[in-house]
Design a protein around this motif. Structure first.
Motif, PDB file in Angstrom:
ATOM      1  N   GLU A 213       0.845  -1.197   0.000  1.00 51.18           N
ATOM      2  CA  GLU A 213       0.000   0.000   0.000  1.00 51.18           C
ATOM      3  C   GLU A 213       0.878   1.245   0.000  1.00 51.18           C
ATOM      4  N   VAL A 214       0.568   2.184  -0.885  1.00 51.04           N
ATOM      5  CA  VAL A 214       1.230   3.480  -0.933  1.00 51.04           C
ATOM      6  C   VAL A 214       0.369   4.446  -0.132  1.00 51.04           C
TER       7      VAL A 214
ATOM      8  N   ALA B  13      -2.703   4.069  -3.104  1.00 48.44           N
ATOM      9  CA  ALA B  13      -2.752   3.001  -4.115  1.00 48.44           C
ATOM     10  C   ALA B  13      -2.407   1.681  -3.441  1.00 48.44           C
ATOM     11  N   ARG B  14      -2.924   0.580  -4.020  1.00 54.93           N
ATOM     12  CA  ARG B  14      -2.625  -0.766  -3.541  1.00 54.93           C
ATOM     13  C   ARG B  14      -2.096  -1.608  -4.699  1.00 54.93           C
TER      14      ARG B  14
ATOM     15  N   VAL C  89       6.619  -2.582  -9.375  1.00 55.15           N
ATOM     16  CA  VAL C  89       5.837  -1.489  -8.776  1.00 55.15           C
ATOM     17  C   VAL C  89       6.595  -0.199  -9.039  1.00 55.15           C
ATOM     18  N   ILE C  90       5.962   0.710  -9.773  1.00 57.85           N
ATOM     19  CA  ILE C  90       6.594   1.976 -10.150  1.00 57.85           C
ATOM     20  C   ILE C  90       6.032   3.087  -9.274  1.00 57.85           C
ATOM     21  N   LEU C  91       6.920   3.853  -8.633  1.00 55.16           N
ATOM     22  CA  LEU C  91       6.532   4.946  -7.745  1.00 55.16           C
ATOM     23  C   LEU C  91       7.014   6.257  -8.335  1.00 55.16           C
TER      24      LEU C  91
ATOM     25  N   LEU D  78       5.429   3.211   2.462  1.00 54.73           N
ATOM     26  CA  LEU D  78       4.818   1.965   2.007  1.00 54.73           C
ATOM     27  C   LEU D  78       4.412   1.142   3.214  1.00 54.73           C
ATOM     28  N   ARG D  79       3.281   0.448   3.077  1.00 52.83           N
ATOM     29  CA  ARG D  79       2.813  -0.447   4.133  1.00 52.83           C
ATOM     30  C   ARG D  79       2.516  -1.808   3.511  1.00 52.83           C
TER      31      ARG D  79
END
Length: 322
Positions: free
Chosen positions: A8-9, A17-18, A36-38, A96-97
């Motif tokens: 999770e962002v 986002a997830r 995963v692109i941030l 992030l989580r």
């Protein structure tokens, strides 16, 4: 953790986002080769990797990033960390989580809106225009009637436009908070709410002066006026908060009640402690109204002296004690 992991962002405490991580390893970064692109300029092109060790533990490894990866609680820079449910890490300006598939969510919030919600008055585009026009008109009239000499058009224009500017500035602050929390500005709604509150402030003094004159009301009307002003402020803050936060209506009301009680206690500490304030100012009506507006008969001079007789007796008693 379970085989399926959710990344999770976060944006504050809200989830932006997830990402469902079904197969490991998974790479995270700013480059387009990652799983995963941030979009964060402080994150490296290849920042970290989530993988499973030989002993079965799921670990997060920093891939030599420029700005590093940090454990949130307790705050510490890390090169490798075994992921646990609800683990949080920070990279750049992003948090992030990680959560497992079996994570239990909270109970569903009951929708307070009706099945077919009706548009509120202050949500209508026409209400926005009418409120601002009425605010300018009331400010113009109020400024005009207080000019007893030659009309000063500069002060008149400034007095008419100033409430409008304050309303737009007030709405801009709440709109920015709404954009951060709810991803929408709601500027028109915030401006309409703020304009209605200012209209109430502008119309309350002449309205209560008229009621006091017409019905010969005394100090009890001041308490009603104070309660009305508090209710008006509470109404405005309530709806501002409803468009900023995702709190339920009851939670907002509880917060406003607690805040109001706190403000009242702090502003009346001296009175609560028995220290009466002394003021040399005389409170009297500053507006002259035609007698035709009087509905109830005025108090006579004799009734005035009858009312102040107990006060005179108290003053005499205090004088004898000294």
């Amino acid at each position: 953790m379970d085989e399926v992991i959710f990344l999770e962002v976060l944006e504050g405490d809200a989830v932006q986002a997830r990402h469902r991580l079904e197969k490991l390893p998974v790479t995270v970064g700013r480059g387009y080769t990652n799983d995963v692109i941030l979009d964060d300029p402080k994150i490296s092109a290849e920042h970290l990797r989530v993988e499973r060790r030989e002993d079965g533990a799921v670990v997060l490894r920093d891939l030599g990033s420029v700005n590093g990866t940090f454990n949130v609680q307790p705050w510490a820079r890390l090169a490798e960390m075994v992921l646990t449910p609800d683990a949080r890490v920070a990279l750049g300006d992003t948090v992030l989580r990680f959560r497992p598939r079996g994570f239990v969510v909270e109970d569903t919030v009951v929708n307070e809106a009706a099945a077919a919600p009706r548009e509120r008055l202050f949500e209508r585009p026409r209400a926005f225009a009418l409120t601002l026009q009425a605010l300018v008109a009331v400010a113009f009239i109020s400024e005009r009637v207080t000019q007893f000499q030659k009309t000063d058009w500069g002060d008149l224009l400034l007095g008419s436009v100033l409430p409008l500017g304050l309303t737009l500035l007030w709405a801009g602050g709440w709109s920015l908070a709404s954009r951060i929390a709810r991803r929408s500005f709601f500027f028109r709604v915030h401006a309409t709410i703020g304009g209605m509150v200012l209209l109430g402030f502008a119309l309350a003094p002449p309205l209560f002066a008229l009621l006091s004159f017409s019905f010969s009301l005394g100090s009890g009307l001041g308490i009603v006026r104070t309660l009305l002003i508090l209710g008006l402020v509470g109404w405005g803050l309530y709806w501002h908060l409803r468009y900023v936060t995702r709190w339920r209506g009851r939670r907002v009301v509880r917060g406003l009640v607690i805040a109001s009680v706190g403000v009242l206690v702090l502003t009346n500490v001296s009175v609560l402690l028995g220290n009466e304030e002394f003021s040399e100012a005389l409170e009297f009506p500053r507006s002259l109204l035609p007698p035709v507006l009087r509905v109830a008969p005025a108090h006579s001079v004799d009734s005035f002296f009858e009312d102040v007789t107990p006060l005179a007796e108290d003053v005499d008693a205090l004088a004898k004690e000294d």
